[in-house]
Design an enzyme around this catalytic site. Structure first.
Site, PDB file in Angstrom:
ATOM      1  N   ASP A 134     -10.647 -15.489   7.826  1.00  0.00           N
ATOM      2  CA  ASP A 134      -9.458 -14.751   7.478  1.00  0.00           C
ATOM      3  C   ASP A 134      -8.480 -15.742   6.878  1.00  0.00           C
ATOM      4  O   ASP A 134      -7.932 -16.562   7.597  1.00  0.00           O
ATOM      5  CB  ASP A 134      -8.761 -14.151   8.846  1.00  0.00           C
ATOM      6  CG  ASP A 134      -9.684 -12.986   9.295  1.00  0.00           C
ATOM      7  OD1 ASP A 134     -11.003 -13.054   9.079  1.00  0.00           O
ATOM      8  OD2 ASP A 134      -9.316 -11.969   9.607  1.00  0.00           O
ATOM      9  N   LYS A 199      -7.223  -7.209   3.645  1.00  0.00           N
ATOM     10  CA  LYS A 199      -6.624  -7.014   5.205  1.00  0.00           C
ATOM     11  C   LYS A 199      -5.108  -6.899   5.122  1.00  0.00           C
ATOM     12  O   LYS A 199      -4.516  -7.626   4.341  1.00  0.00           O
ATOM     13  CB  LYS A 199      -6.956  -8.178   5.910  1.00  0.00           C
ATOM     14  CG  LYS A 199      -6.380  -8.251   7.448  1.00  0.00           C
ATOM     15  CD  LYS A 199      -6.920  -9.520   8.063  1.00  0.00           C
ATOM     16  CE  LYS A 199      -6.178  -9.510   9.543  1.00  0.00           C
ATOM     17  NZ  LYS A 199      -6.662 -10.902  10.161  1.00  0.00           N
ATOM     18  N   LYS A 235      -9.559  -3.872   6.401  1.00  0.00           N
ATOM     19  CA  LYS A 235      -9.135  -4.249   7.783  1.00  0.00           C
ATOM     20  C   LYS A 235      -7.690  -4.161   7.966  1.00  0.00           C
ATOM     21  O   LYS A 235      -6.862  -5.021   7.440  1.00  0.00           O
ATOM     22  CB  LYS A 235      -9.564  -5.689   8.309  1.00  0.00           C
ATOM     23  CG  LYS A 235      -8.955  -6.141   9.628  1.00  0.00           C
ATOM     24  CD  LYS A 235      -9.530  -7.678   9.897  1.00  0.00           C
ATOM     25  CE  LYS A 235      -9.082  -7.971  11.314  1.00  0.00           C
ATOM     26  NZ  LYS A 235      -9.342  -9.352  11.622  1.00  0.00           N
TER      27      LYS A 235
END
Length: 303
Positions: A134, A199, A235
């Site tokens: 991430d 995300k 996400k």
């Protein structure tokens, strides 16, 4: 920046907010509700991102990921997400489990470290066993119009990931407008691989995922897929605390991207505190009564 905004087009703020209000008003029958709750469990990235994280805490998180509710037939979560220093411990505990090990590398949560340092952090996390990375984008560079710099940095992290999946965190609350969120989504997607993620948030700011900013990104994914044929995953992270909210997000996915995105490869929840409410609601559907919160072990205080 203005050229990028012109290329991807503006967001109709009123239309987006009217549309997401309708997602929260859908009536869901009991069978579909149970199916949706179990699906949401399978999409959770169970996360701990605290200074007091320890090997013991990570192992506890991994046990919770493998067996969210030992008294019920519930799916395992999608991934455990930890700081790079904890990747080895998570990998060692989970072994060959299908649960992914994710790590927030690249100078999380600011993204302000030198690029060489961020890339070395990514490579180390991958060497230690991270299946997923991430990364957070350099918001200051993006907002000052250095979009090529941001795009090149994402491309460099893609290379550093090797075979590991990349999730690009936009930190939407700092991008200021829906137009900027859409533009940053396209900027990232242009250098991502199929099934890499975009995300919403780090979970470290006061405003994180909302149905509206989630919808802006879902529509960007839809438009990018129609244009290129490349499926990008999504996400939302932070701010999703109840089972009811998670069902609203799943309705948004189904009505925007369709059933192909209703799995943990294409959609995740970065919302550890959501997990226990999902389990409480599943017990309510099976047993007819709510269980006390202390019946469930702590998932994490992160996100």
């Amino acid at each position: 920046m203005s050229r990028l905004l012109d290329e991807v087009g503006p967001v109709d703020k009123v239309a987006i907010e009217e549309r997401v209000a309708k997602f929260a008003s859908r009536s869901i029958k009991r069978k579909s509700k149970v199916q949706g709750l179990k699906m949401a469990v399978s999409m959770v990235d169970l996360t701990t991102l605290e200074g007091k994280d320890s090997r013991g805490k990570v192992e506890s998180l991994c046990r919770k990921a493998q067996s969210p509710d030992p008294e019920m037939d519930t799916p395992q979560v999608a991934a455990v997400c930890v700081y790079p220093a904890m990747v080895k411990h998570a990998r060692s505990f989970l072994g060959e489990s299908p649960i992914k090990v994710a790590s927030v590398a690249t100078g999380f949560p600011s993204g302000q470290y030198p690029l060489r340092t961020r890339l070395e952090e990514v490579k180390r996390a991958v060497r230690d066993g991270a299946d997923e990375i991430d990364m957070v984008i350099h918001r200051g560079a993006f907002l000052s119009g250095q979009v090529k710099l941001v795009q090149d940095e994402i491309a460099s992290v893609v290379d550093a990931c090797g075979d590991s999946t990349l999730k690009v965190i936009l930190e939407v609350s700092e991008l200021e407008t829906y137009d900027n969120i859409r533009a940053a989504s396209f900027l990232a997607m242009s250098v991502l691989r199929p099934n890499d993620f975009i995300k919403t948030s780090t979970g470290k700011t006061s405003v994180n995922a909302t149905l509206a900013n989630n919808q802006v990104m879902l529509e960007a994914i839809r438009d990018f897929y129609l244009e290129t044929g490349t499926p990008i995953s999504m996400k939302p992270a932070g701010g999703i605390k109840t089972a009811k909210q998670s069902l609203h997000y799943l309705v948004a996915v189904k009505e925007t991207l369709g059933d192909e995105w209703l799995n943990s490869t294409r959609y995740r929840f970065g919302a550890s505190s959501l997990l226990n409410d999902l389990l409480m609601q599943l017990r309510k559907q099976e047993q007819g009564v709510y269980q006390a919160p202390w019946k469930f072990s702590d998932a994490s205080t992160g996100y």
